[in-house]
Write an enzyme that holds these catalytic residues in place. Structure first.
Site, PDB file in Angstrom:
ATOM      1  N   GLY A 162     -13.810 -18.592 -13.539  1.00 16.76           N
ATOM      2  CA  GLY A 162     -12.867 -18.149 -12.532  1.00 16.76           C
ATOM      3  C   GLY A 162     -13.596 -17.400 -11.429  1.00 16.76           C
ATOM      4  O   GLY A 162     -14.709 -16.901 -11.606  1.00 16.76           O
ATOM      5  N   CYS A 163     -12.970 -17.306 -10.253  1.00 17.81           N
ATOM      6  CA  CYS A 163     -13.637 -16.655  -9.125  1.00 17.81           C
ATOM      7  C   CYS A 163     -13.794 -15.153  -9.350  1.00 17.81           C
ATOM      8  O   CYS A 163     -14.876 -14.589  -9.116  1.00 17.81           O
ATOM      9  CB  CYS A 163     -12.896 -16.948  -7.834  1.00 17.81           C
ATOM     10  SG  CYS A 163     -11.111 -16.689  -7.901  1.00 17.81           S
ATOM     11  N   TYR A 164     -12.746 -14.481  -9.809  1.00 14.44           N
ATOM     12  CA  TYR A 164     -12.896 -13.062 -10.128  1.00 14.44           C
ATOM     13  C   TYR A 164     -13.952 -12.833 -11.209  1.00 14.44           C
ATOM     14  O   TYR A 164     -14.806 -11.943 -11.068  1.00 14.44           O
ATOM     15  CB  TYR A 164     -11.564 -12.475 -10.598  1.00 14.44           C
ATOM     16  CG  TYR A 164     -10.568 -12.110  -9.524  1.00 14.44           C
ATOM     17  CD1 TYR A 164     -10.901 -11.271  -8.466  1.00 14.44           C
ATOM     18  CD2 TYR A 164      -9.257 -12.584  -9.577  1.00 14.44           C
ATOM     19  CE1 TYR A 164      -9.981 -10.920  -7.500  1.00 14.44           C
ATOM     20  CE2 TYR A 164      -8.318 -12.241  -8.621  1.00 14.44           C
ATOM     21  CZ  TYR A 164      -8.684 -11.405  -7.569  1.00 14.44           C
ATOM     22  OH  TYR A 164      -7.758 -11.056  -6.612  1.00 14.44           O
ATOM     23  N   THR A 178     -16.569 -14.516 -11.895  1.00 14.11           N
ATOM     24  CA  THR A 178     -17.905 -14.693 -11.324  1.00 14.11           C
ATOM     25  C   THR A 178     -18.380 -13.402 -10.680  1.00 14.11           C
ATOM     26  O   THR A 178     -19.482 -12.913 -10.952  1.00 14.11           O
ATOM     27  CB  THR A 178     -17.897 -15.837 -10.299  1.00 14.11           C
ATOM     28  OG1 THR A 178     -17.608 -17.065 -10.964  1.00 14.11           O
ATOM     29  CG2 THR A 178     -19.243 -15.953  -9.601  1.00 14.11           C
TER      30      THR A 178
END
Length: 354
Positions: A156-158, A160
Site C-alpha cells: 500500500g502507498c501509506y 511504503t
C-alpha cells in the site's frame, strides 16, 4: 529480450501510472489492456495522456485475456485480484497492486477486509529491512526475496512511506518498537478514480480532514507486519491518515521513542547506513526537509529526521508520490528484480517542478 505485459485495471489511476512508466521501459512491451466497465472502449478516448497505447482496445479482465503474457499487472479493487491470479500460469510474473496478497495473517485479513484470505505473496518493497542488524551484521532486505519471484504483492502507498521511515531505526535498535505514532497526509488519487462525493473538488479544496481514525484503517496490519519484521519484535502503532487538497503525494510524519542511551549521532547513522546505497530512497542533508512536490512523478522517497531530546523521540518525515513509489513504480522496480534486470530500469528518479 523484450517481455510482453498485460495491464488489468488500465483505466484507473494505478493502472494508468503503470502504463505511463512502462512507456519508457526498454525491456517491457505492453500488448494487452483490460478493465471492467470500460471493456470494448478505445483506450485512446479514455486516456489521451497516454498516446503510446491509443490504438489498443480495452478488453475484459479474464484469465483467458491475460494468459500468454510474460507479466500481468493487476491494478484492481481489493478483493478482485485473487480469483484472476489463481487462474494464471505459474510461470507468469503476476503483480497485484491491490491488497489481496499483502497480509501474512488470515485473522488480520478477516478483521480488516472481511473476506476469505487469498494467501501471502513476496512483498514488493525491495528496500525494506526485514530483520535486525547493524554494522558488519547488516539487516536483511526484502530485495533478495523478490529475485526470481513469480508472484509479487505491491505494498500500500501509506505502508511504503511509513515502513521506509521507521524500519532503519527499529532494525538497528536505536528506537523502541512500542509507541510508534504516525500521522500521514495523502492526495486524493489514493482513493482511486471512482466518483465519490467527499472527493469532489468543492469538498477537498482548501480543506484537510482525517479518516480511518483509531486504528481502523486497512493499512494498519500491513504496516505492523513490516515493522515487526524489521524490529524482530511486535510493534505497537497509532496510525492516523488525513486527506490533503492535492491530487497525488504522501507526507508521513512518524515518531518513535529512543532506546536508552541512544543519542542523535547514532540515530542518524542508522538511517544513513540503511539507505546509503539505495538508488530510490534518499536521506536528505541535515536542514533540508521532504516535500511531496519534490518527488512528484519519481520513483523516489525523500526522508529527513530529527531527535526531539526533550521528548525522548525521533521524528522522521518521508515524502513519496503515492502513484509512483507508492504503487506503480514500486511494482515495476520489483518486476525488474524478478526478471533479473537492473533494478532502476525504466524508472525516473527525478521529480517534477513546479
Amino acid at each position: 529480450m523484450t517481455y510482453t505485459a498485460a495491464v488489468s485495471g488500465a483505466t484507473g489511476y494505478a493502472g494508468g501510472e503503470v502504463l505511463r512508466l512502462l512507456a519508457g521501459h526498454p525491456e517491457i512491451e505492453v500488448t494487452t489492456l483490460a478493465a471492467g466497465a470500460s471493456a470494448g472502449s478505445s483506450f485512446g478516448a479514455l486516456a489521451p495522456h497516454l498516446p503510446r497505447y491509443a490504438h489498443l482496445t480495452v478488453q475484459e479482465t479474464t484469465p483467458e485475456v491475460l494468459s500468454g503474457h510474460d507479466i500481468v499487472f493487476l491494478a484492481l479493487p481489493h478483493g478482485a485480484s485473487a480469483r484472476v491470479a489463481a487462474a494464471l500460469p505459474e510461470e507468469t510474473v503476476v503483480v497485484d497492486a491491490g491488497a489481496d496478497h499483502r497480509l501474512e495473517d488470515p485473522a488480520d485479513w478477516a478483521r480488516f477486509y472481511g473476506t476469505e484470505h487469498a494467501g501471502h505473496w513476496p512483498y514488493g518493497l525491495p528496500e525494506l529491512l526485514t530483520g535486525p542488524g547493524t554494522g558488519e551484521a547488516k539487516a536483511p532486505r526484502q530485495r533478495e526475496t523478490l529475485r526470481t519471484a513469480r508472484r509479487i504483492a505491491v505494498p500500500g502507498c501509506y505502508p511504503t512511506a511509513v515502513q521506509l521511515a521507521l524500519a532503519p531505526g527499529l532494525a538497528a535498535g536505536v528506537v523502541q518498537p512500542q509507541d510508534l505514532v504516525v500521522v500521514a497526509a495523502s492526495g486524493t488519487s489514493g482513493a482511486g478514480k471512482s466518483a465519490k462525493p467527499h472527493l469532489l473538488g468543492s469538498e477537498v479544496m482548501g480543506s484537510m480532514s482525517p479518516y480511518g481514525v483509531g486504528g481502523i484503517h486497512r493499512h494498519v496490519p500491513e504496516i505492523r507486519q513490516g515493522l515487526s519484521r524489521a524490529a524482530g519484535a511486535e510493534v505497537s502503532l497509532s496510525f492516523t491518515p488525513t486527506l490533503a487538497p492535492m491530487p497525488r503525494g504522501i507526507l508521513a510524519t512518524a515518531t518513535a521513542r529512543l532506546s536508552p542511551g541512544v543519542g542523535p549521532a547514532a540515530v542518524r547513522a542508522a538511517w544513513e547506513a540503511a539507505y546509503a546505497e539505495e538508488p530510490f530512497v534518499h536521506l536528505l542533508p541535515e536542514g533540508l526537509w521532504p516535500a511531496t512536490q519534490n518527488v512528484q512523478g519519481a520513483n523516489s522517497a525523500q526522508l529527513q529526521l530529527a531527535v526531539d531530546e526533550a521528548a525522548g523521540r525521533v521524528v522522521v518525515v518521508c515524502a513519496i508520490d503515492n502513484l509512483v513509489k507508492g504503487t506503480a513504480g514500486g511494482a515495476i522496480q520489483s518486476v525488474n528484480l524478478a526478471l533479473g534486470l537492473p533494478e532502476t530500469t525504466g524508472l525516473p528518479q527525478e521529480g517534477l517542478a513546479p
